[in-house]
Design a protein around this motif. Structure first.
Motif, PDB file in Angstrom:
ATOM      1  N   UNK A  42      -2.757   4.238   6.245  1.00 40.62           N
ATOM      2  CA  UNK A  42      -3.343   3.261   7.149  1.00 40.62           C
ATOM      3  C   UNK A  42      -4.835   3.507   7.160  1.00 40.62           C
ATOM      4  N   UNK A  43      -5.607   2.432   6.968  1.00 38.47           N
ATOM      5  CA  UNK A  43      -7.058   2.572   6.971  1.00 38.47           C
ATOM      6  C   UNK A  43      -7.684   1.367   7.659  1.00 38.47           C
ATOM      7  N   UNK A  44      -8.952   1.480   7.961  1.00 35.76           N
ATOM      8  CA  UNK A  44      -9.689   0.397   8.581  1.00 35.76           C
ATOM      9  C   UNK A  44     -10.165  -0.557   7.497  1.00 35.76           C
ATOM     10  N   UNK A  45      -9.988  -1.838   7.760  1.00 29.75           N
ATOM     11  CA  UNK A  45     -10.330  -2.866   6.768  1.00 29.75           C
ATOM     12  C   UNK A  45     -11.777  -2.759   6.306  1.00 29.75           C
ATOM     13  N   UNK A  46     -12.712  -2.831   7.217  1.00 25.78           N
ATOM     14  CA  UNK A  46     -14.121  -2.739   6.865  1.00 25.78           C
ATOM     15  C   UNK A  46     -14.913  -2.389   8.116  1.00 25.78           C
ATOM     16  N   UNK A  47     -15.677  -1.346   8.015  1.00 29.61           N
ATOM     17  CA  UNK A  47     -16.498  -0.928   9.157  1.00 29.61           C
ATOM     18  C   UNK A  47     -17.614  -1.926   9.427  1.00 29.61           C
ATOM     19  N   UNK A  86      -6.752  -2.768  11.207  1.00 27.85           N
ATOM     20  CA  UNK A  86      -6.083  -1.724  10.441  1.00 27.85           C
ATOM     21  C   UNK A  86      -5.324  -2.363   9.287  1.00 27.85           C
ATOM     22  N   UNK A  87      -5.386  -1.720   8.133  1.00 29.61           N
ATOM     23  CA  UNK A  87      -4.670  -2.180   6.950  1.00 29.61           C
ATOM     24  C   UNK A  87      -3.601  -1.134   6.643  1.00 29.61           C
ATOM     25  N   UNK A  88      -2.365  -1.583   6.543  1.00 31.97           N
ATOM     26  CA  UNK A  88      -1.254  -0.692   6.235  1.00 31.97           C
ATOM     27  C   UNK A  88      -0.909  -0.846   4.757  1.00 31.97           C
ATOM     28  N   UNK A  89      -0.947   0.274   4.037  1.00 33.67           N
ATOM     29  CA  UNK A  89      -0.676   0.279   2.606  1.00 33.67           C
ATOM     30  C   UNK A  89       0.632   1.015   2.332  1.00 33.67           C
ATOM     31  N   UNK A  90       1.410   0.506   1.406  1.00 31.64           N
ATOM     32  CA  UNK A  90       2.629   1.168   0.945  1.00 31.64           C
ATOM     33  C   UNK A  90       2.532   1.278  -0.573  1.00 31.64           C
ATOM     34  N   UNK A  91       2.961   2.388  -1.099  1.00 29.82           N
ATOM     35  CA  UNK A  91       2.946   2.646  -2.532  1.00 29.82           C
ATOM     36  C   UNK A  91       4.357   2.991  -2.963  1.00 29.82           C
ATOM     37  N   UNK A  92       4.900   2.239  -3.906  1.00 27.12           N
ATOM     38  CA  UNK A  92       6.252   2.467  -4.417  1.00 27.12           C
ATOM     39  C   UNK A  92       6.142   3.088  -5.802  1.00 27.12           C
ATOM     40  N   UNK A  93       6.728   4.269  -5.968  1.00 30.83           N
ATOM     41  CA  UNK A  93       6.614   5.015  -7.220  1.00 30.83           C
ATOM     42  C   UNK A  93       8.006   5.510  -7.621  1.00 30.83           C
ATOM     43  N   UNK A 146      -0.531  -1.639 -12.414  1.00 32.61           N
ATOM     44  CA  UNK A 146      -0.065  -1.743 -11.040  1.00 32.61           C
ATOM     45  C   UNK A 146      -0.282  -3.141 -10.519  1.00 32.61           C
ATOM     46  N   UNK A 147       0.568  -3.544  -9.589  1.00 31.00           N
ATOM     47  CA  UNK A 147       0.458  -4.841  -8.922  1.00 31.00           C
ATOM     48  C   UNK A 147       0.505  -4.604  -7.421  1.00 31.00           C
ATOM     49  N   UNK A 148      -0.302  -5.387  -6.697  1.00 25.75           N
ATOM     50  CA  UNK A 148      -0.308  -5.308  -5.238  1.00 25.75           C
ATOM     51  C   UNK A 148       0.123  -6.666  -4.687  1.00 25.75           C
ATOM     52  N   UNK A 149       0.951  -6.629  -3.664  1.00 26.61           N
ATOM     53  CA  UNK A 149       1.435  -7.862  -3.038  1.00 26.61           C
ATOM     54  C   UNK A 149       1.408  -7.697  -1.521  1.00 26.61           C
ATOM     55  N   UNK A 179       2.205  -7.990   7.113  1.00 26.02           N
ATOM     56  CA  UNK A 179       0.841  -7.902   6.606  1.00 26.02           C
ATOM     57  C   UNK A 179       0.520  -6.657   5.803  1.00 26.02           C
ATOM     58  N   UNK A 180       1.489  -5.780   5.590  1.00 25.88           N
ATOM     59  CA  UNK A 180       1.240  -4.575   4.785  1.00 25.88           C
ATOM     60  C   UNK A 180       0.938  -4.988   3.339  1.00 25.88           C
TER      61      UNK A 180
END
Length: 138
Positions: A38-43, A50-57, A105-108, A113-114
């Motif tokens: 979880x990170x901040x979109x842009x200071x 907040x932006x929630x990211x998930x990584x599938x590996x 890699x692909x992001x969706x 909203x993650x």
């Protein structure tokens, strides 16, 4: 192959960011490690969100980089990749398809909203609504 307890005590380096282990799951009979950040979109924004990211590996691709005390992604499941120092780009500014450590890699956009990352070769199956439900990504 690493166990869930190995994954829990180490962070995974991806896109110059540290991701924490969330859970193991399966899609199409393949074991998948789910990582999150979880990170901040842009200071620079007045009201950053907040932006929630998930990584599938694929679990078989996750290796322990003992020298740096982190996890890494290696297609062969054995060879720790060379760490490259690259500038960090805000998630919103990076393209939805890219190369990282020689892997496409692909992001969706996922549920709630993650933003969800998956290997491009598995994206059609792993970035589906059914896979999100199976992996507990809500």
């Amino acid at each position: 192959m690493l166990t869930a307890s190995d994954l829990e005590v180490n962070v995974l380096e991806f896109r110059q960011r540290s991701f924490q282990f969330e859970r193991l799951g399966a899609v199409g009979g393949e074991e998948v490690a789910v990582f999150y950040r979880t990170e901040t979109e842009s200071e620079s924004q007045f009201r950053p969100r907040l932006v929630h990211l998930r990584l599938l590996v694929p679990l078989a691709w996750v290796v322990l980089d003992a020298e740096n005390d982190t996890l890494a992604i290696a297609r062969d499941g054995r060879t720790v990749p060379v760490r490259l120092a690259e500038p960090v780009v805000e998630v919103g500014a990076e393209p939805p398809e890219f190369q990282e450590q020689g892997i496409g890699w692909t992001r969706r956009n996922g549920p709630s909203g993650a933003l969800v990352y998956a290997p491009a070769e598995r994206a059609s199956e792993w970035l589906s609504d059914a896979a999100f439900v199976s992996l507990g990504i809500t």
